[in-house]
Design an enzyme around this catalytic site. Structure first.
Site, PDB file in Angstrom:
ATOM      1  N   ASP A  52       0.807  -1.032   0.037  1.00  0.00           N
ATOM      2  CA  ASP A  52       0.020   0.055  -0.088  1.00  0.00           C
ATOM      3  C   ASP A  52       0.944   1.038  -0.051  1.00  0.00           C
ATOM      4  O   ASP A  52       0.213   2.360   0.006  1.00  0.00           O
ATOM      5  CB  ASP A  52      -0.894   0.004   1.139  1.00  0.00           C
ATOM      6  CG  ASP A  52      -0.550   0.052   2.527  1.00  0.00           C
ATOM      7  OD1 ASP A  52       0.869   0.069   2.453  1.00  0.00           O
ATOM      8  OD2 ASP A  52      -1.122   0.238   3.573  1.00  0.00           O
ATOM      9  N   SER A  53       2.307   1.172   0.026  1.00  0.00           N
ATOM     10  CA  SER A  53       3.047   2.069  -0.326  1.00  0.00           C
ATOM     11  C   SER A  53       2.652   2.942  -1.399  1.00  0.00           C
ATOM     12  O   SER A  53       3.132   3.809  -1.679  1.00  0.00           O
ATOM     13  CB  SER A  53       4.527   1.704  -0.135  1.00  0.00           C
ATOM     14  OG  SER A  53       4.845   0.503  -0.912  1.00  0.00           O
ATOM     15  N   ASP A  58      -1.134  -6.272  -0.403  1.00  0.00           N
ATOM     16  CA  ASP A  58      -1.119  -5.571   1.018  1.00  0.00           C
ATOM     17  C   ASP A  58      -2.504  -5.231   1.351  1.00  0.00           C
ATOM     18  O   ASP A  58      -3.004  -4.213   0.649  1.00  0.00           O
ATOM     19  CB  ASP A  58      -0.180  -4.375   0.841  1.00  0.00           C
ATOM     20  CG  ASP A  58       0.479  -3.994   2.149  1.00  0.00           C
ATOM     21  OD1 ASP A  58       0.116  -4.618   3.393  1.00  0.00           O
ATOM     22  OD2 ASP A  58       1.144  -3.035   2.375  1.00  0.00           O
ATOM     23  N   GLU A 114       9.434  -3.934  10.384  1.00  0.00           N
ATOM     24  CA  GLU A 114       9.807  -2.782   9.750  1.00  0.00           C
ATOM     25  C   GLU A 114      10.404  -1.639  11.191  1.00  0.00           C
ATOM     26  O   GLU A 114       9.664  -1.428  12.009  1.00  0.00           O
ATOM     27  CB  GLU A 114       8.780  -2.101   9.163  1.00  0.00           C
ATOM     28  CG  GLU A 114       9.122  -0.688   8.431  1.00  0.00           C
ATOM     29  CD  GLU A 114       8.022   0.024   7.527  1.00  0.00           C
ATOM     30  OE1 GLU A 114       7.068  -0.639   7.448  1.00  0.00           O
ATOM     31  OE2 GLU A 114       8.122   1.071   7.257  1.00  0.00           O
ATOM     32  N   GLU A 148      -1.258  -5.448   8.725  1.00  0.00           N
ATOM     33  CA  GLU A 148      -0.475  -4.693   9.785  1.00  0.00           C
ATOM     34  C   GLU A 148      -0.866  -5.091  11.248  1.00  0.00           C
ATOM     35  O   GLU A 148      -2.323  -4.991  11.359  1.00  0.00           O
ATOM     36  CB  GLU A 148      -0.406  -3.306   9.510  1.00  0.00           C
ATOM     37  CG  GLU A 148       0.549  -2.853   8.547  1.00  0.00           C
ATOM     38  CD  GLU A 148       0.381  -1.226   8.155  1.00  0.00           C
ATOM     39  OE1 GLU A 148       0.212  -0.652   8.819  1.00  0.00           O
ATOM     40  OE2 GLU A 148       0.894  -1.261   6.962  1.00  0.00           O
ATOM     41  N   LYS A 208      -1.257  -9.449   3.169  1.00  0.00           N
ATOM     42  CA  LYS A 208      -0.162  -8.920   4.240  1.00  0.00           C
ATOM     43  C   LYS A 208      -1.266  -8.052   4.958  1.00  0.00           C
ATOM     44  O   LYS A 208      -1.958  -7.189   4.498  1.00  0.00           O
ATOM     45  CB  LYS A 208       0.962  -8.361   3.765  1.00  0.00           C
ATOM     46  CG  LYS A 208       1.754  -7.706   4.927  1.00  0.00           C
ATOM     47  CD  LYS A 208       3.174  -6.993   4.674  1.00  0.00           C
ATOM     48  CE  LYS A 208       3.160  -5.666   3.948  1.00  0.00           C
ATOM     49  NZ  LYS A 208       2.376  -4.805   4.771  1.00  0.00           N
TER      50      LYS A 208
END
Ligand code: KIV
Length: 300
Positions: free
Chosen positions: A59-60, A98, A197, A130, A128
């Site tokens: 999602d960057s 993501d 991270e 978070e 993925k």
């Protein structure tokens, strides 16, 4: 962890589709796992061709492709759109979608449905998401639906406001203990791998040694089982800032600027297009065309 880089290079003709098992086997053998982000067809093609183990449609993309300040505005539709393009470009790498902000935080049912869309509509192999213990129910439910989940701990960009900015995590003994517990909880819940991270290198190494699943570090030092970077950062294609943990392997931003300036200059000075850039027609056809115009021009 002792690494075994020599045996990790792909032998020509033997390349196989990477699966979550491949990553586990690499950790077991002490071979570094490589992952990069991609957001479109040409980049996916290049990353896959280079031989990376995994491609994360991160999602960057909200920041490096869509120009947002952070990843929060990214939607499921944005992620699926880009994941589909990546899937068309990559044949071998493990493809990980993501999950964007608010696609898995509202309810477990919505989380499972959204995770499923990455596989069903966009051809991803895994997702993925978070977070640690607060996400364990969702992680279990998604895995229960047959969808492999990669966890993400430490600096979790979707919590940028809660964390008070993009800052390193796990630097106190308490925070390190909390991270260790989260990592073990996610492993126990069935995550096939964890992104770590921006946490201290020695903590990342400790976690990697105490987990059986592979860790993929970004700004977490050399003690992880693998490394990931945002590809636009390492290629020097993102102009706003470069995190301290990135090494630039190219400077695409400058190269692109030079290419564009050269085009502008050559058009202005008449050097482009040249004859080799121009479509031709045969002399006979051209003569026939001109002859056909004679009467017409005279007639008025
Ligand atoms: O979105 C992303 O690119 C990521 C990586 C930084 C791991 O989550």
């Amino acid at each position: 962890m002792t690494k075994n880089p020599a045996s990790s290079s792909p032998i020509q003709g033997e390349r196989k589709k990477v699966t979550i098992r491949t990553l586990q086997e690499k950790k077991n053998r002490g071979e570094p796992i490589t992952m990069l982000t991609a957001y479109d067809y040409p980049l996916a093609l290049a990353v896959d061709k280079a031989g990376l183990d995994a491609i994360l449609v991160g999602d960057s993309l909200g920041m490096v492709i869509l120009g947002y300040e952070n990843t929060l505005p990214v939607t499921m539709e944005d992620m699926l759109h880009h994941s589909k393009a990546v899937q068309r470009g990559a044949k071998y790498a493990l493809l990980i979608g993501d999950m964007p902000f608010m696609s898995y935080q509202v309810s477990t049912t919505e989380a499972v449905r959204n995770a499923g869309r990455f596989l069903q509509e966009a051809g991803m192999d895994a997702v993925k998401l978070e977070g640690g213990r607060e996400r364990v129910e969702v992680v279990r439910a998604i895995i229960g639906a047959g969808i492999p989940v990669m966890g993400h701990l430490g600096l979790t960009p979707q919590s940028v406001h809660a964390l008070g900015g993009f800052r390193p995590q796990g630097r106190s003994a308490n925070a390190a203990q909390h991270l260790l517990e989260d990592a073990l909880i996610l492993e126990e819940a069935g995550c096939f791998s964890l992104v770590l991270e921006s946490i201290p290198g020695r903590l990342a190494e400790y976690l990697s040694q105490h987990l059986t699943i592979p860790t993929i570090g970004i700004g977490a030092g050399a003690g992880c089982d693998g490394q990931v970077l945002v590809t636009y950062d390492l290629l020097g294609f993102f102009d706003r800032f470069t995190p301290k943990f990135v090494r630039k392997y190219a400077n695409l931003h400058d190269e692109i600027s030079q290419g564009l300036a050269a085009f502008l200059n050559e058009v202005r000075t008449g050097l482009f297009p040249a004859s080799e850039n121009t479509v031709e027609m045969s002399e006979t056809e051209w003569e026939a065309f001109l002859n056909s115009q004679v009467g017409r021009e005279e007639g008025g």
